[in-house]
Write a protein that holds these residues in place. Structure first.
Motif, PDB file in Angstrom:
ATOM      1  N   GLU A 117      -7.669 -28.152   1.948  1.00 44.65           N
ATOM      2  CA  GLU A 117      -8.492 -27.114   1.319  1.00 44.65           C
ATOM      3  C   GLU A 117      -8.023 -26.808  -0.103  1.00 44.65           C
ATOM      4  O   GLU A 117      -8.820 -26.495  -0.978  1.00 44.65           O
ATOM      5  N   ARG A 118      -6.723 -26.930  -0.321  1.00 49.20           N
ATOM      6  CA  ARG A 118      -6.145 -26.645  -1.648  1.00 49.20           C
ATOM      7  C   ARG A 118      -5.905 -27.910  -2.459  1.00 49.20           C
ATOM      8  O   ARG A 118      -5.343 -27.843  -3.562  1.00 49.20           O
ATOM      9  N   ASN A 119      -6.280 -29.052  -1.936  1.00 45.68           N
ATOM     10  CA  ASN A 119      -5.962 -30.328  -2.585  1.00 45.68           C
ATOM     11  C   ASN A 119      -4.458 -30.492  -2.799  1.00 45.68           C
ATOM     12  O   ASN A 119      -4.009 -30.996  -3.834  1.00 45.68           O
ATOM     13  N   GLN A 120      -3.687 -30.038  -1.807  1.00 44.46           N
ATOM     14  CA  GLN A 120      -2.234 -30.157  -1.852  1.00 44.46           C
ATOM     15  C   GLN A 120      -1.804 -31.346  -0.996  1.00 44.46           C
ATOM     16  O   GLN A 120      -2.078 -31.393   0.201  1.00 44.46           O
ATOM     17  N   PHE A 121      -1.116 -32.305  -1.637  1.00 46.46           N
ATOM     18  CA  PHE A 121      -0.674 -33.500  -0.933  1.00 46.46           C
ATOM     19  C   PHE A 121       0.788 -33.777  -1.284  1.00 46.46           C
ATOM     20  O   PHE A 121       1.096 -34.133  -2.429  1.00 46.46           O
ATOM     21  N   ARG A 122       1.659 -33.572  -0.308  1.00 44.67           N
ATOM     22  CA  ARG A 122       3.087 -33.710  -0.527  1.00 44.67           C
ATOM     23  C   ARG A 122       3.680 -34.725   0.454  1.00 44.67           C
ATOM     24  O   ARG A 122       3.202 -34.862   1.587  1.00 44.67           O
ATOM     25  N   GLN A 123       4.716 -35.427   0.007  1.00 47.70           N
ATOM     26  CA  GLN A 123       5.370 -36.413   0.859  1.00 47.70           C
ATOM     27  C   GLN A 123       6.875 -36.175   0.864  1.00 47.70           C
ATOM     28  O   GLN A 123       7.487 -35.966  -0.182  1.00 47.70           O
ATOM     29  N   HIS A 124       7.445 -36.230   2.055  1.00 45.50           N
ATOM     30  CA  HIS A 124       8.875 -35.997   2.203  1.00 45.50           C
ATOM     31  C   HIS A 124       9.645 -37.250   1.798  1.00 45.50           C
ATOM     32  O   HIS A 124       9.287 -38.361   2.191  1.00 45.50           O
ATOM     33  N   PRO A 125      10.728 -37.111   1.021  1.00 42.52           N
ATOM     34  CA  PRO A 125      11.502 -38.297   0.621  1.00 42.52           C
ATOM     35  C   PRO A 125      12.052 -39.095   1.803  1.00 42.52           C
ATOM     36  O   PRO A 125      12.288 -40.296   1.676  1.00 42.52           O
ATOM     37  N   LEU A 126      12.232 -38.448   2.949  1.00 42.08           N
ATOM     38  CA  LEU A 126      12.701 -39.183   4.120  1.00 42.08           C
ATOM     39  C   LEU A 126      11.696 -40.229   4.572  1.00 42.08           C
ATOM     40  O   LEU A 126      12.073 -41.263   5.132  1.00 42.08           O
ATOM     41  N   ASP A 127      10.404 -39.980   4.349  1.00 42.07           N
ATOM     42  CA  ASP A 127       9.392 -40.996   4.665  1.00 42.07           C
ATOM     43  C   ASP A 127       9.647 -42.268   3.864  1.00 42.07           C
ATOM     44  O   ASP A 127       9.513 -43.391   4.375  1.00 42.07           O
ATOM     45  N   TYR A 128      10.004 -42.101   2.584  1.00 38.54           N
ATOM     46  CA  TYR A 128      10.268 -43.253   1.730  1.00 38.54           C
ATOM     47  C   TYR A 128      11.551 -43.974   2.160  1.00 38.54           C
ATOM     48  O   TYR A 128      11.597 -45.203   2.212  1.00 38.54           O
ATOM     49  N   ILE A 129      12.593 -43.192   2.444  1.00 38.88           N
ATOM     50  CA  ILE A 129      13.873 -43.782   2.829  1.00 38.88           C
ATOM     51  C   ILE A 129      13.748 -44.558   4.137  1.00 38.88           C
ATOM     52  O   ILE A 129      14.198 -45.706   4.251  1.00 38.88           O
ATOM     53  N   GLU A 130      13.133 -43.923   5.111  1.00 40.51           N
ATOM     54  CA  GLU A 130      12.985 -44.583   6.415  1.00 40.51           C
ATOM     55  C   GLU A 130      12.095 -45.818   6.306  1.00 40.51           C
ATOM     56  O   GLU A 130      12.364 -46.850   6.929  1.00 40.51           O
ATOM     57  N   GLY A 131      11.031 -45.717   5.516  1.00 38.38           N
ATOM     58  CA  GLY A 131      10.136 -46.849   5.341  1.00 38.38           C
ATOM     59  C   GLY A 131      10.823 -48.011   4.641  1.00 38.38           C
ATOM     60  O   GLY A 131      10.684 -49.174   5.042  1.00 38.38           O
ATOM     61  N   LEU A 132      11.570 -47.707   3.585  1.00 36.02           N
ATOM     62  CA  LEU A 132      12.315 -48.723   2.840  1.00 36.02           C
ATOM     63  C   LEU A 132      13.266 -49.490   3.756  1.00 36.02           C
ATOM     64  O   LEU A 132      13.283 -50.730   3.774  1.00 36.02           O
TER      65      LEU A 132
END
Length: 553
Positions: A47-62
């Motif tokens: 609703e607010r066009n807020q889109f955030r990503q946790h750095p752990l998503d990047y670390i775990e994915g890497l």
């Protein structure tokens, strides 16, 4: 002896990686890891066009994708010479003095404002307007190379917004970092903000960096917006590097975690669209069109051809971006595939709700039905829309469902649909929305051409070219140009791998690497002259609707 490199592409939903033979560009293995928290919808507010990503998503994915690559080819572990990455952008995050994202600190671990602010986050609308107002009065035109404006999607707007929205972060926020700069810093063990290696592609296109004024905008300029922004910039290196340079070697910690040598080189970070353009074989007079959730149009030109040609209304022209020896130009749309996804959700949401509420169906039956509806609705609409191509279509749409990025940004604009009647069908509206996104691209490409950029061919990459021949044929018809689609689902990761091979010294420059790595065509879409005439007649109406719509906002 064969050697290998790894290219990684941190996209909106997942990280993708490929293992490549650096001698001939052969892809030996690939791996994909979804961002777990992102896929669960955490830290976002549509609703607010807020889109955030946790750095752990990047670390775990890497960690997941590299270990998966090595499990597929365990014998090449000691033969891997370099890793290079690309990421979405502008996707920045506040960091402490140790260059650590604030969301990795215990006190901020669940705070969305302490996380990476995804490229499509539009919460900084007011801050962008403030920056543009200041730019219009400042003695140095810092927006000279960003099309004469500054976007709500870029780093300084987002930094200003979260500092104002969340004062709890001010004490720990020492600076701000782009995703594409943080991953190489993480892998090379950088633990001090002042030692960060910053990428030219990101800084030039998103942070108003230019050698002409000594780097980033001045402390005085940024302090006028917020004193803390002024402090941030004093801690950032005024130098940037192109993506054919190494950021360092794999740190002892990450070498151990990944099971690789500390001699592995890590490349300077890149922007995903730019890496994809390189992976697709971008060269002078070729436009690469990256079509996914959003759209990015990219061209490169020799410096002697550009001279003093400064183009207003685009997202950037940067010396050394995309192809390091050339001037890189970028423009795009804030929503492309996202428009189709929105329409899909709109017309299926009620049916899906009824299925979820059903007391007759089992849970497995519900999930199966929902999956079928979600996957097959647009396919069905496409088939019906194809049958109507060439017939009278009364419905028109404009493409600004997420505002307009280029040409000439205006994020206050909204999308429109007109010409509706009681006989209008769902496929009529869908066809009009597809046409509107195509016309948005045509407007950008026409703007490039009007500003002395020659385009002889178009190469399309991203998810849409591999999913929708309907969209691609309509684009070929609208542009009256053939469109090549390379036989690669991983153009971004492939481009990153090319840079990885270049930083090892295997290739003299990135164009030499392209000659070995670029894939042949999967398909070429040729314009249908009858459809070209029809669609260009409709384009004239679209341009009139654009003018009418803009006047009423």
């Amino acid at each position: 002896m064969k050697n290998f490199v790894i290219g990684m592409d941190f996209g909106t939903d997942s990280v993708r990686a490929i293992l490549v033979d650096d001698d001939n560009g052969e892809e030996m293995a690939s791996s994909v890891a979804l961002y777990r928290r992102w896929s669960e919808g955490l830290y976002c507010d549509f609703e607010r066009n807020q889109f955030r990503q946790h750095p752990l998503d990047y670390i775990e994915g890497l960690e997941s994708v590299i270990k998966d690559l090595l499990s597929q080819h365990p014998n090449v572990r000691d033969l891997i010479k370099a890793i290079a990455i690309d990421t979405t952008g502008s996707t920045p995050c506040l960091v402490d003095k140790n260059a650590r994202p604030l969301a990795l600190c215990e006190r901020h671990k669940e705070n969305p404002n302490a996380m990476f602010i995804l490229w499509k986050d539009h919460t900084a609308m007011n801050e962008a307007k403030e920056i543009n107002n200041l730019l219009s009065t400042w003695e140095i035109d810092y927006s000279k190379y960003t099309g004469g404006h500054y976007s709500l999607e870029w780093i300084w707007s987002k930094a200003l917004h979260i500092l104002r929205e969340d004062s709890s972060l001010r004490t720990d926020a020492y600076s701000i970092i782009e995703h594409c700069d943080w991953i190489p810093a993480l892998l090379t063990g950088v633990n001090k903000v002042e030692n960060l290696v910053l990428a030219r592609c990101s800084a030039g296109h998103k942070a108003m960096w230019a050698a002409e004024w000594g780097g980033f905008p001045s402390k005085e300029f940024l302090s006028t917006l917020d004193p803390q922004l002024g402090e941030f910039v004093t801690r950032m290196s005024p130098e940037t590097l192109t993506c054919d340079k190494p950021a360092g070697h794999l740190s002892k910690e990450w070498a151990k975690r990944l099971g690789l040598s500390e001699e592995v080189l890590v490349g300077v970070g890149n922007t995903d669209a730019h890496a994809g353009a390189v992976g697709a074989g971008i060269k002078y007079r070729t436009l690469v069109q990256n079509l996914g959730t959003s759209a990015c149009s990219m061209v490169v030109m020799p410096k002697e051809e550009v001279k003093d040609n400064i183009i207003a209304g685009i997202s950037g022209q940067v010396d050394g971006s995309i192809i390091p020896s050339m001037i890189g130009f970028e423009a795009g749309m804030s929503a492309f595939g996202d428009v189709y996804a929105w329409y899909n959700r709109l017309i299926t949401s009620n049916s899906i709700s009824l299925i979820r509420e059903s007391s007759v169906l089992s849970e497995s039956q519900k999930e199966q039905l929902i999956d079928e509806i979600s996957k097959n609705t647009l396919m069905s609409l496409t088939e019906k829309a194809l049958l109507k191509r060439g017939t009278d279509q009364a419905v028109y749409a404009t493409d600004w469902l997420n505002g307009r990025r280029n040409p000439f940004f205006n994020y206050d604009l909204k999308g429109t649909i007109t010409g509706l009647s009681l006989s209008t069908k769902a496929e009529d509206v869908y066809a009009a929305l597809v046409e509107a996104t195509i016309f948005g691209l045509k407007a950008i490409i026409d703007h490039f051409k009007a500003n002395k950029i020659t385009i002889d061919e178009v190469v399309a990459i991203g998810g849409i070219p591999h999913k929708s021949s309907f969209v691609m044929q309509m684009l070929a018809d609208a542009l009256n140009l053939p469109i090549r689609v390379p036989d690669s689902n991983q153009a971004g990761a492939l481009g990153a791998a090319m840079f990885a091979a270049t930083i090892t010294g295997k290739y003299r420059d990135i164009t030499e690497a392209q000659a070995k790595f670029v894939k042949p065509n999967l398909v070429v879409y040729h314009p249908d002259m009858e459809q070209t005439q029809t669609i260009n007649e409709r384009y004239e109406m679209y341009k009139k609707l654009k003018v009418f719509t803009e006047k009423n906002y």
